[in-house]
Design a protein around this motif. Structure first.
Motif, short mmCIF file in Angstrom:
data_model
loop_
_atom_site.label_atom_id
_atom_site.label_comp_id
_atom_site.label_asym_id
_atom_site.label_seq_id
_atom_site.Cartn_x
_atom_site.Cartn_y
_atom_site.Cartn_z
N UNK A 162 21.72 -15.61 -39.57
CA UNK A 162 22.86 -15.81 -38.68
C UNK A 162 23.75 -14.57 -38.66
N UNK A 163 24.06 -14.04 -39.85
CA UNK A 163 24.92 -12.85 -39.92
C UNK A 163 24.20 -11.63 -39.35
N UNK A 164 22.90 -11.54 -39.61
CA UNK A 164 22.12 -10.43 -39.05
C UNK A 164 22.14 -10.45 -37.53
N UNK A 165 22.06 -11.64 -36.95
CA UNK A 165 22.13 -11.75 -35.49
C UNK A 165 23.52 -11.41 -34.98
N UNK A 166 24.56 -11.85 -35.67
CA UNK A 166 25.93 -11.50 -35.28
C UNK A 166 26.15 -9.99 -35.34
N UNK A 167 25.50 -9.33 -36.28
CA UNK A 167 25.59 -7.87 -36.39
C UNK A 167 24.83 -7.20 -35.25
N UNK A 168 23.73 -7.81 -34.82
CA UNK A 168 22.89 -7.19 -33.81
C UNK A 168 23.43 -7.35 -32.40
N UNK A 169 24.04 -8.49 -32.10
CA UNK A 169 24.47 -8.77 -30.74
C UNK A 169 25.44 -7.73 -30.17
N UNK A 170 26.51 -7.33 -30.90
CA UNK A 170 27.39 -6.29 -30.32
C UNK A 170 26.67 -4.96 -30.13
N UNK A 171 25.69 -4.65 -31.00
CA UNK A 171 24.91 -3.42 -30.81
C UNK A 171 24.08 -3.50 -29.54
N UNK A 172 23.58 -4.69 -29.24
CA UNK A 172 22.79 -4.87 -28.02
C UNK A 172 23.67 -4.70 -26.79
N UNK A 173 24.86 -5.28 -26.82
CA UNK A 173 25.80 -5.13 -25.70
C UNK A 173 26.25 -3.68 -25.57
N UNK A 174 26.52 -3.03 -26.69
CA UNK A 174 26.91 -1.62 -26.67
C UNK A 174 25.81 -0.77 -26.05
N UNK A 175 24.56 -1.06 -26.37
CA UNK A 175 23.44 -0.31 -25.79
C UNK A 175 23.42 -0.45 -24.27
N UNK A 176 23.67 -1.65 -23.77
CA UNK A 176 23.67 -1.85 -22.32
C UNK A 176 24.79 -1.06 -21.64
N UNK A 177 25.89 -0.81 -22.37
CA UNK A 177 27.01 -0.05 -21.82
C UNK A 177 26.72 1.45 -21.76
N UNK A 178 25.68 1.89 -22.44
CA UNK A 178 25.36 3.32 -22.50
C UNK A 178 24.35 3.74 -21.44
N UNK A 179 23.91 2.82 -20.60
CA UNK A 179 22.85 3.10 -19.63
C UNK A 179 23.43 3.53 -18.29
N UNK A 180 23.07 4.72 -17.81
CA UNK A 180 23.58 5.20 -16.52
C UNK A 180 22.83 4.56 -15.35
N UNK A 181 23.45 4.58 -14.19
CA UNK A 181 22.84 4.01 -12.98
C UNK A 181 21.58 4.78 -12.60
N UNK A 182 20.61 4.04 -12.16
CA UNK A 182 19.36 4.64 -11.70
C UNK A 182 18.25 4.62 -12.72
N UNK A 183 18.61 4.71 -14.02
CA UNK A 183 17.59 4.65 -15.06
C UNK A 183 18.00 3.63 -16.12
N UNK A 184 18.68 2.56 -15.68
CA UNK A 184 19.21 1.57 -16.62
C UNK A 184 18.12 1.03 -17.54
N UNK A 185 17.04 0.55 -16.92
CA UNK A 185 16.00 -0.12 -17.70
C UNK A 185 15.28 0.81 -18.65
N UNK A 186 14.86 1.97 -18.15
CA UNK A 186 14.11 2.89 -18.99
C UNK A 186 14.98 3.45 -20.11
N UNK A 187 16.26 3.74 -19.82
CA UNK A 187 17.13 4.25 -20.87
C UNK A 187 17.44 3.16 -21.90
#
Length: 494
Positions: free
Chosen positions: A373-398
């Motif tokens: 449970x704690x491991x997942x709580x640690x991972x979720x904000x990292x996953x959201x942060x990763x999605x915020x780092x993706x530029x338009x046009x290459x969102x999926x690949x990046x």
């Protein structure tokens, strides 16, 4: 009073009628939902999501995790430190996921973008799992090659269905949330079922028999490649493939050089690397009849299934209560709790739970649920942060590139953990220094707190990238076909 008494029987009948209707709604609403998705996006796509996320990754992942652990321990008879290294090697196909994503996006085979890659993934899985199951004395090198090939099959299928999900989300924007719900539901239920029955099947069929069963999910992936509804692309300009590869790689490198991008990426990699994995050392101790609690195959499967429930609880807690917290604040507390939760392992290996009158089985079940449970709580904000780092046009690949960096962190964690077990002389039968390995791991889990300055102070609702990188050229939106070519989402971690 008389009027109330006259109305009461009718009111009770009405309530009973409502309860019966609610019960049937509970049964039929999910079926109607599946039917709606199948009609809107074709039944073969819904089948593909269920097969890849639910059966191949979820159920097959649960069976494969427990089956591989016992295969390395009882069939190949390797040391826990060696098993750690070998499990890291099988992660390599997931590190190169951007490559699979680019291939499915820009290199059609026989006029199809997705179907041939499902077929290839299914064939890899079927052949490799049958080889492991049917060969009596398979050398460790060939066994490792087969496990890695099976892992590659799952990774290729994962990237390909991610691309299909992205494509259908673009063409059916009103159903995007429903598609993600289908993906998450399939994965969660599949993993829970897989872990729940894994121990029983290992006890009944042995680890080789369980690995042989994994050829069935792989065969279903192959079937998806045969029946998937996909438009044919005649006269594809293959001369443009190299240029598309170069353009995508150049765009990713340009983005990765930005301080707002590489600093969070460095934190994610280091936080995963420093969270050393000593899974195989703990597994060997769990099943040892002298030093450990001597858990049976059924016990191990149940423990892992409780872990998957804890992981699901972590997702729900984040979604309902923690998703709006700033990245840095949330990562501080989750990383701290992650280090503290590791002390439960230390208490058990030192047998302190028995001194407090807590049975091993009960204690390890609680440990597994809390840790996941704690491991997942640690991972979720990292996953959201990763999605915020993706530029338009290459969102999926990046995004796939960022997940590969995270996978490389997990690989480093696994190999360094194996080296630690080797240095401390934790073997198949010697566990005297296992407590020290756990203590070192727990201390290193807290070290990333000193690196939080690499993480932006913003919250999930704020943008991290410069405004110009969130727009396409001339501020226009991408053409739908261009989006589809560049998208290869990774919706499930690792």
């Amino acid at each position: 009073m008389e009027e109330e008494e006259n109305l009461r029987p009718g009111g009770e009948a009405l309530e009973e009628k409502k309860s019966v209707k609610g019960f049937w709604d509970f049964l039929w609403v999910p079926l109607d939902w599946f039917k709606m998705l199948a009609e809107e996006m074709h039944w073969s796509f819904v089948l593909g999501v269920i097969v890849v996320y639910g059966i191949s990754q979820g159920l097959g992942g649960g069976l494969g995790r427990v089956g591989t652990d016992y295969y390395m321990k009882d069939v190949q008879k390797v040391q826990p430190s060696e098993a750690q290294v070998y499990s890291g090697i099988t992660l390599i196909p997931w590190i190169v996921k951007p490559l699979w994503g680019l291939l499915t996006d820009v290199l059609p085979i026989a006029g199809y973008r997705r179907r041939p890659y499902f077929v290839l993934a299914g064939l890899l899985g079927v052949i490799s799992m049958l080889l492991l199951s049917l060969q009596k004395k398979l050398h460790i090198a060939f066994a490792l090659l087969s496990l890695t090939a099976g892992s590659a099959g799952i990774a290729i299928a994962d990237v390909t269905i991610d691309a299909c999900v992205a494509q259908n989300s673009i063409s059916n924007p009103s159903l995007a949330a429903d598609i993600q719900s289908l993906c998450g539901l399939s994965s969660s239920i599949g993993a829970l079922v897989g872990f729940s029955i894994s121990g029983f099947l290992v006890h009944l069929l042995g680890p080789k028999g369980v690995l042989g069963l994994l050829s069935i999910p792989a065969g279903l992936v192959l079937l998806v490649g045969v029946v998937l509804s996909e438009p044919h692309i005649p006269n594809f300009a293959y001369r443009q493939v190299t240029q598309k590869f170069m353009d995508a790689c150049k765009a990713m490198w340009t983005t990765l050089k930005l301080p707002d991008v590489w600093r969070p990426c460095l934190y994610m990699y280091l936080s995963l690397t420093l969270s050393l994995s000593i899974h195989d050392g703990m597994f060997y101790w769990y099943t040892d009849s002298k030093a450990g609690p001597a858990f049976s195959e059924e016990d191990i499967g149940f423990i892992f299934s409780i872990g998957s429930v804890g992981s699901l609880v972590g997702v729900l807690l984040y979604q309902n209560f923690l998703k709006d917290y700033p990245f840095r604040n949330l990562l501080f507390w989750t990383q701290l709790l992650f280090g503290v939760s590791g002390m439960l392992d230390l208490m058990m290996v030192l047998r302190l739970n028995l001194k407090f009158g807590i049975p091993d089985y009960f204690f390890v079940v609680i440990d597994s649920g809390v840790s996941q449970m704690i491991g997942r709580l640690k991972w979720m904000p990292l996953l959201v942060l990763s999605s915020k780092l993706c530029p338009s046009g290459i969102e999926g690949t990046f995004f796939a590139l960022l997940m590969s960096i995270d996978n490389f962190g997990i690989l480093s964690s696994t190999w360094i953990g194996g080296l630690l077990l080797h240095i401390l002389k934790v073997t198949r039968t010697q566990f005297d220094n296992l407590w020290l390995a756990i203590l070192i791991r727990n201390i290193l889990r807290v070290v990333p707190l000193c690196l939080l300055y690499l993480v932006p102070r913003s919250d999930p609702t704020s943008s991290i990238l410069p405004t110009e990188m969130l727009k396409t050229k001339d501020g226009a939106k991408l053409d739908e076909s261009e989006k589809i070519e560049l998208v290869s989402l990774v919706s499930h971690p690792i």
